[in-house]
Design a protein around this motif. Sequence first.
Motif, short mmCIF file in Angstrom:
data_model
loop_
_atom_site.label_atom_id
_atom_site.label_comp_id
_atom_site.label_asym_id
_atom_site.label_seq_id
_atom_site.Cartn_x
_atom_site.Cartn_y
_atom_site.Cartn_z
N LEU A 200 31.60 13.42 -2.22
CA LEU A 200 30.82 12.18 -2.16
C LEU A 200 30.88 11.57 -0.76
O LEU A 200 29.86 11.10 -0.24
N ASP A 201 32.05 11.58 -0.15
CA ASP A 201 32.18 11.05 1.21
C ASP A 201 31.37 11.86 2.20
O ASP A 201 30.77 11.31 3.14
N ALA A 202 31.31 13.18 1.99
CA ALA A 202 30.53 14.04 2.89
C ALA A 202 29.05 13.70 2.81
O ALA A 202 28.35 13.68 3.83
N PHE A 203 28.55 13.42 1.61
CA PHE A 203 27.16 13.02 1.47
C PHE A 203 26.92 11.66 2.11
O PHE A 203 25.90 11.45 2.79
N ARG A 204 27.84 10.72 1.90
CA ARG A 204 27.66 9.41 2.52
C ARG A 204 27.66 9.50 4.04
O ARG A 204 26.86 8.85 4.72
N THR A 205 28.53 10.33 4.58
CA THR A 205 28.59 10.50 6.03
C THR A 205 27.31 11.13 6.57
O THR A 205 26.76 10.68 7.59
N ALA A 206 26.82 12.17 5.89
CA ALA A 206 25.58 12.81 6.32
C ALA A 206 24.43 11.81 6.31
O ALA A 206 23.61 11.76 7.24
N HIS A 207 24.36 11.00 5.26
CA HIS A 207 23.30 10.00 5.16
C HIS A 207 23.44 8.96 6.26
O HIS A 207 22.44 8.59 6.91
N ALA A 208 24.65 8.50 6.51
CA ALA A 208 24.88 7.51 7.56
C ALA A 208 24.54 8.07 8.93
O ALA A 208 24.11 7.32 9.83
N ASN A 209 24.69 9.37 9.11
CA ASN A 209 24.37 10.01 10.39
C ASN A 209 22.88 10.29 10.56
O ASN A 209 22.47 10.83 11.59
N GLY A 210 22.08 9.96 9.55
CA GLY A 210 20.64 10.11 9.68
C GLY A 210 20.06 11.37 9.09
O GLY A 210 18.87 11.66 9.29
N ALA A 211 20.86 12.15 8.35
CA ALA A 211 20.34 13.37 7.73
C ALA A 211 19.36 13.01 6.61
O ALA A 211 19.51 11.98 5.95
N LEU A 212 18.38 13.87 6.42
CA LEU A 212 17.51 13.77 5.26
C LEU A 212 18.24 14.43 4.10
O LEU A 212 18.63 15.59 4.18
N ILE A 213 18.40 13.69 3.00
CA ILE A 213 19.11 14.19 1.82
C ILE A 213 18.09 14.53 0.74
O ILE A 213 17.26 13.69 0.40
N VAL A 214 18.17 15.74 0.21
CA VAL A 214 17.21 16.20 -0.79
C VAL A 214 17.97 16.78 -1.98
O VAL A 214 18.78 17.69 -1.82
N SER A 215 17.70 16.26 -3.16
CA SER A 215 18.30 16.82 -4.38
C SER A 215 17.24 17.53 -5.19
O SER A 215 16.06 17.14 -5.21
N GLN A 216 17.66 18.59 -5.86
CA GLN A 216 16.82 19.27 -6.83
C GLN A 216 17.45 19.09 -8.21
O GLN A 216 18.67 19.17 -8.36
#
Length: 331
Positions: free
Chosen positions: A95-111
């Motif tokens: 969960l922290d890795a996803f939050r960090t990626a999002h905070a860094n500006g990554a586009l997050i995509v779930s299927q």
Amino acid sequence: MTASGRPLVVSTVVADGLVGSFGLGVAAEVFGYDRTAMGLPRFDFGLVTEQPGVVRTDTGIPITVEHGLERLAQSDIVTITAWELFSRVPTPQLLDAFRTAHANGALIVSQCTGAFVLAEAGLLDGQRATTHWKYAGELAARYPAVRVDPMVLYVDNGSIITGAGTAAGVDTLLHVVRREWGAAAANALAREMVVPPHRDGGQAQFIDAPVPDCEDDLLGAVLEWAAAHLADDISVDLLARRALMSPRSFARRFKATTGTTPHAWLLGQRLAAAEELLENSDAPVEEIARLVGFGTAAGLREQFTRRRGVSPRAYRQTFRAATLVGDDRAA
């Protein structure tokens, strides 16, 4: 997404035993090949898991994953496929890795059910999102701060995109390509994948909506009669008379027994009958409208499009073709 000459780092998160084989294949198809001739950038595509090594897909096929969660912090796009809802809890590290990626500006995509991981991370709070229609109620119940829409193929919230189940991963990632690199690139990729560049409607056209069972003998007989006379002008008063009840008492008993209203039940029956005729007959829409009780083609088109998300013609083109392919295979 980035103007630099470096490849875009795309990471797909997987977990042992939970790797959605289809979703993983879609991500690899879109990001795992050199598509620069189609107008796409270069991609550095990789799989990510908490403990790199051999992991099993949901079908039991082993795959080797080289990257750990630290790769997400350097990723431009992070995708996640399906997630097991009832026996696997996302770890705090994930969960922290996803939050960090999002905070860094990554586009997050779930299927599909990958949306549950994003919701658990708090990334969908206050936002509209989707998942497989079968699990949309579960998502809404677990995460009341998320505005769940079970009818669409994907939801784009800018930095986070959630997709519906299985094949909707194709729609979702083609949308990413269209949004980021233009319609020409998305159309070229769709042709390469032999899929439509955009599907009309949403998940509603694929949801099986059976009529509730009725254990009330008298009411059940009335429903059976109505289902066999959909072309007639059926009113609540008429149904009540056949049930030997007043309209008000009939409506109350109907709702208590079936969980829906007489009007909604009749509409569902007529739509289901229209679907069957669209799939299995060559009757024109005007004739189907008459046979199932909508009266006019315009009336059928209005209700069908509103409830199913596609026109009767588009529905027939999709499911009639599927039926013909199935018949050919059976032959």
